[in-house]
Write an enzyme that holds these catalytic residues in place. Structure first.
Site, PDB file in Angstrom:
ATOM      1  N   GLY A   1       0.372  -0.850   0.131  1.00  0.00           N
ATOM      2  CA  GLY A   1       0.069   0.232  -0.143  1.00  0.00           C
ATOM      3  C   GLY A   1       0.902   1.455  -0.129  1.00  0.00           C
ATOM      4  O   GLY A   1       2.059   1.021   0.695  1.00  0.00           O
TER       5      GLY A   1
ATOM      6  N   ASP B   1       0.277   1.011   9.243  1.00  0.00           N
ATOM      7  CA  ASP B   1       0.265   0.474  10.745  1.00  0.00           C
ATOM      8  C   ASP B   1       0.999   0.543  11.425  1.00  0.00           C
ATOM      9  O   ASP B   1       1.021  -0.147  13.058  1.00  0.00           O
ATOM     10  CB  ASP B   1      -0.065  -0.755  10.086  1.00  0.00           C
ATOM     11  CG  ASP B   1      -1.860  -0.853   9.082  1.00  0.00           C
ATOM     12  OD1 ASP B   1      -2.254  -0.228   9.516  1.00  0.00           O
ATOM     13  OD2 ASP B   1      -2.021  -1.281   8.146  1.00  0.00           O
TER      14      ASP B   1
ATOM     15  N   GLN C   1      -6.117   8.398   5.459  1.00  0.00           N
ATOM     16  CA  GLN C   1      -5.320   8.029   6.180  1.00  0.00           C
ATOM     17  C   GLN C   1      -3.601   7.840   5.412  1.00  0.00           C
ATOM     18  O   GLN C   1      -2.466   7.904   5.957  1.00  0.00           O
ATOM     19  CB  GLN C   1      -5.131   7.367   7.907  1.00  0.00           C
ATOM     20  CG  GLN C   1      -6.068   6.984   7.995  1.00  0.00           C
ATOM     21  CD  GLN C   1      -7.151   5.467   8.256  1.00  0.00           C
ATOM     22  OE1 GLN C   1      -6.505   5.613   9.718  1.00  0.00           O
ATOM     23  NE2 GLN C   1      -8.254   5.434   7.568  1.00  0.00           N
TER      24      GLN C   1
END
Lengths: 341, 341, 341, 341
Positions: free
Chosen positions: C10, C127, C273
């Site tokens: 990502g 994350d 985000q």
């Protein structure tokens, strides 16, 4: 002179700035005393009121939301709502009421005015769809937030060669989508005023993928498909022609994936658009509205709403504001279309 | 159709958005070809030009500054400057020139127009002091930056029980100070249009210290003392009555310390106010100006400048824009005074 | 010395800063030449590569996303993927490969290393769940965005006396929720590591309503109910125990409305985000990772990953990073619990 | 258990978050009662104290500055300052004191500890120059603000082909300049730890102009010229070797203009770096420091300061923190040099 004030409808950046402007001007210039009603029309209906002095409005200017609270309580739907409010105001000894709100709130204000209650309106709505004023406060902040979001989505779109759909507020008017789309350089902008053709949306995205391998679409929550443009199941549209279930942004992303074979994702900004500190623009506009509302009360200009015309704050009849929604004209939408595809 | 374009004067957020809007509309709608001149009027004077296609303006919308470069080169101060530009444009085969700039740049554009060169103007200045338009792009961004700065200074003022002076741009017009002061809830706002009385400024600060033990002042760089209001040494004011040496903000902070015995500090925002990505408001305004400049060229509306009137983009004669500076009217300044002290 | 580089997984703020740091240091200090692979592991698999010089990485530092593109292509799931990559790197004459990515990307890097390919890893993931490093770049930006969102939601919660649920990323680790919750002063924070008891969540919200008439909850997308805590229909949870259909945030908001009789709303931040310009923190961390990755390649430290330990950048074995996920320890979660209710 | 708390020295984003963390944890976990002293050490010296309950610290987390006020009052410079404080604390019945501050404040805390007063320290300084902790809160916010400023200055530098000098805080340590320079991609970074050679600075700027026609320099206020590097007039340097009169940034800009013939401008960020809402990073760090300070008091770990080590909060002796300033090591400065010129 004793003046009541309330904020009604959805919360909106700038409400506190307007309250502060009103109270400072009224107290300082006219020696007025203020009473704040809590939670919109619930306050005067239930006589839930607090004194509101200059010290109470200190430092509230940059705060989002409203120190008075808000609600969607509508006296027009209550048994003798207008009458109860009129009696409560009289019993509290108030000489006037300032109602800060959008179409619903100002509609009640108008009804009160027609019932003989001395009312002045102050327009607010992030949707910018109120007639009678060039702009409402809250709108600039909503567009700023949505533009920053669309800017962020673009980097993901480009890194992953995706289409990203950003769904913004605007159930019946597309102002937020229009301005966000122009500000963020969106490849497609969809608004409620102009039903979209899914085939054409797809063509724009395909064209953009040829040049840049990425696309950002900004879509009003109230954007509606042209009849026949989407193969819809029974019940998939509601009474307004809006897409149910997950919203129009998610539906469009799904269609784009199916039709182009490329990845597409969607984000719904929702409540992010209405909170937080107002932009400088909205702080100035809201403050000026508050100042001029105090002047209007002092001048006895009841039944009026303060409004922006060019760079001036003027007074317009409340009736003008609540008659019809201000929607996006086609020539304004055409400005965004220059950048499609 | 072949169109030249340049950006002149101080850089300003939104210049790239205007260039992009012009080129997209001109190319897509009218099949125009564009030539970009480098570094303001230096470009056409020295025939320093580059082709400017749709691909060149992709993704420039959110960028601050100008991809064409800018300068303060003024052809009116060059030997036969206007004549040389006219000949260069003709030799390059250009059918029109779009000049994006402030008063100086548009003054040259007006002179070219009078010399028979087909010119359209686009107004920009962070100072917002151009006549003929409700607002110029760049101003909203400058006010947003200055407001954020003033918000930050307030927390320091409150923690240390100080006066903090924030000096903003505005040599001859106080628009940035006025709007920043309203948006940041300043206890004092000083603008060039209204010479200040140091005794009164001190009184406002003292009053505020009684209530909140802190004060924020927003001051135009061009704010001037009333005659006799400051004990000045010979040579401490320049020809415009401006404070030399460290600027007016620093001087006022020093006076406040001396007169009140409390701590005072100052900050000069300077170049921070003109760079970086434009606000959503300025992106929309600049984009629309660019679009409508292309329309004006296509319509042959030479000698005109695009301008904002309410929510509409209109055309006004260049002469109207460059005649007199748009300064802050006293009734607008009075709005800020409601919050003094 | 010839070095290949790719970004996988990502997209993440800071990828471009890392690429720039690597290329500047490698070129300037060691005379290395760089080859950029496009779209993650797809690049070396399909030999889709472009030269990457110092000029190519100029000005990319503040840009979100990755100029190299990314994808989730996984060579371990392709027929002879590792072998094909090894052969392609050799045929391109590359002396080393730098792989910038999260657990999946670094897992492939580790497999390549075991197959004898000279590889250095650079950790990234919003994350923050990678072992072996104190922090990964991208995380600080994600928390900053989510905190700003939660701040905005609070004003709406307070104006309307609602509970607002903010759902953030984190399928298996709750770092974003934990830090956002602490930073935004959330009344409840839910993470995947600690299944929640809906009755207790409700009690916290009720308690908070007593004091402040509003509550903000920050919830990982991977937060899971304690068994029996929600009355679930068959199929409402997926294989991981996650809530299907609209997500856990929406489900919790619905439960809160049902159980407390108060309004509750939810927002899913999703892709907001991960895009946009990195925070200063992430720019510094990513730049330093890039610099030290060049040093590691030059030192022949293959099979290593650069990592943050305190304020130092160190090297750890890739094996250490990809073995187990770094989850939120209970004592860290207990820090957030101090503010519940 | 009764605990006093104060904030000393320059204000700093995160102070309120630390106060809130301390009070919530102490009250909730240990049943402690808190007393807030006003304006740093002036509070306990003059016994100016207010009760500080959980309700008082509600909603202060995102606020910049300190609700307790601050000052630079130094009891070590007062007649029997330490003795007076010890007696006042005893008379107020306090079991411990938590001092939140930088080197000066913690130096007093250390002296109190040696005099037998039960004290716990919490480190803060935007300069990040405190030994014993990986980082102090306030620093991340200062760097974020300075980076945004430097980003803005770059667009002006590029549009006008100028050098822009951004002077940041750091009289004796260059941490803010180092991190801002890395984050903003500065072409030159100057810190107090490494005296600069004006000829080399000029060479870097010239080199950059060859490639990009613009340069951004980030300079600590405490940056000092190598002896002989600037032709200085008598008295132009102060006792520390710092440039007087307008600051080092302005002096360097002047030299660059003189030596290169190109335009150069400077901006002094000053107080803009210390105010306003903290970044999410600083909110988390400050909150955790507050929580752990309550634990330290409860554990009777007096004479200790809470500190960050990696991702853990630990306790270190106050003596360790106040002995020597933490300056930028040369190998960290070398990381920034990779990007010079």
């Amino acid at each position: 002179m004793r003046i009541g004030v309330l904020t009604g409808g959805g919360d909106c950046p700038g409400l506190n700035a307007a309250i502060r402007g009103l109270v400072r001007r009224g107290a300082k210039e006219y020696g007025a005393e203020f009473t704040g009603f809590r939670d919109g029309w619930r306050g005067p209906l239930e006589r839930d009121a607090v004194p509101l002095g200059v010290a109470d409005v200190r430092d509230i200017l940059p705060l989002g939301g409203t120190i008075l609270g808000s609600s969607r309580t509508n006296p027009l739907k209550e048994e003798d709502g207008i009458g109860r409010i009129a009696r409560n105001l009289a019993e509290l000894g108030l000489d006037a009421l300032v109602a800060i709100g959008g179409e619903d709130t100002l509609g009640v204000a108008h009804a009160l005015h027609e019932a003989g209650v001395p009312v002045v309106g102050v327009p607010k709505t992030i949707d910018n769809d109120l007639s009678g004023t060039d702009q409402t406060f809250g709108f600039d902040t909503a567009v700023a937030i949505a533009t920053e979001a669309a800017d962020r989505l673009r980097t993901t779109a480009e890194s992953h060669h995706r289409a990203l759909v950003c769904e913004v507020m605007g159930r019946h008017a597309g102002w937020i989508a229009l301005h966000t789309g122009l500000a963020a350089g969106a490849e497609v902008v969809l608004v409620p005023e102009r039903p979209f053709d899914m085939a054409q949306v797809t063509a724009h995205v395909e064209a953009r993928f040829g040049a840049a391998r990425a696309a950002v679409l900004v879509v009003s929550e109230g954007a509606r498909p042209l009849e026949g443009s989407l193969e819809l199941q029974t019940g998939e549209l509601d009474a307004f022609g809006h897409v149910r279930l997950g919203g129009v942004g998610e539906r469009i992303a799904g269609e784009l994936e199916r039709r182009t074979g490329r990845e597409a994702r969607s984000v719904v900004l929702g409540h992010l658009q209405r909170g937080g500190t107002p932009t400088a623009f909205d702080r100035v506009l809201a403050t000026r509205f508050g100042l001029h509302a105090a002047d209007a009360v002092h001048a006895g200009a009841f039944g009026a709403m303060v409004a922006l015309r060019g760079t001036e704050i003027v007074r317009v009849p409340l009736a003008e504001a609540v008659g019809t929604l201000k929607t996006v004209p086609l020539e304004r939408y055409a400005e965004a279309e220059v950048f499609f595809g």
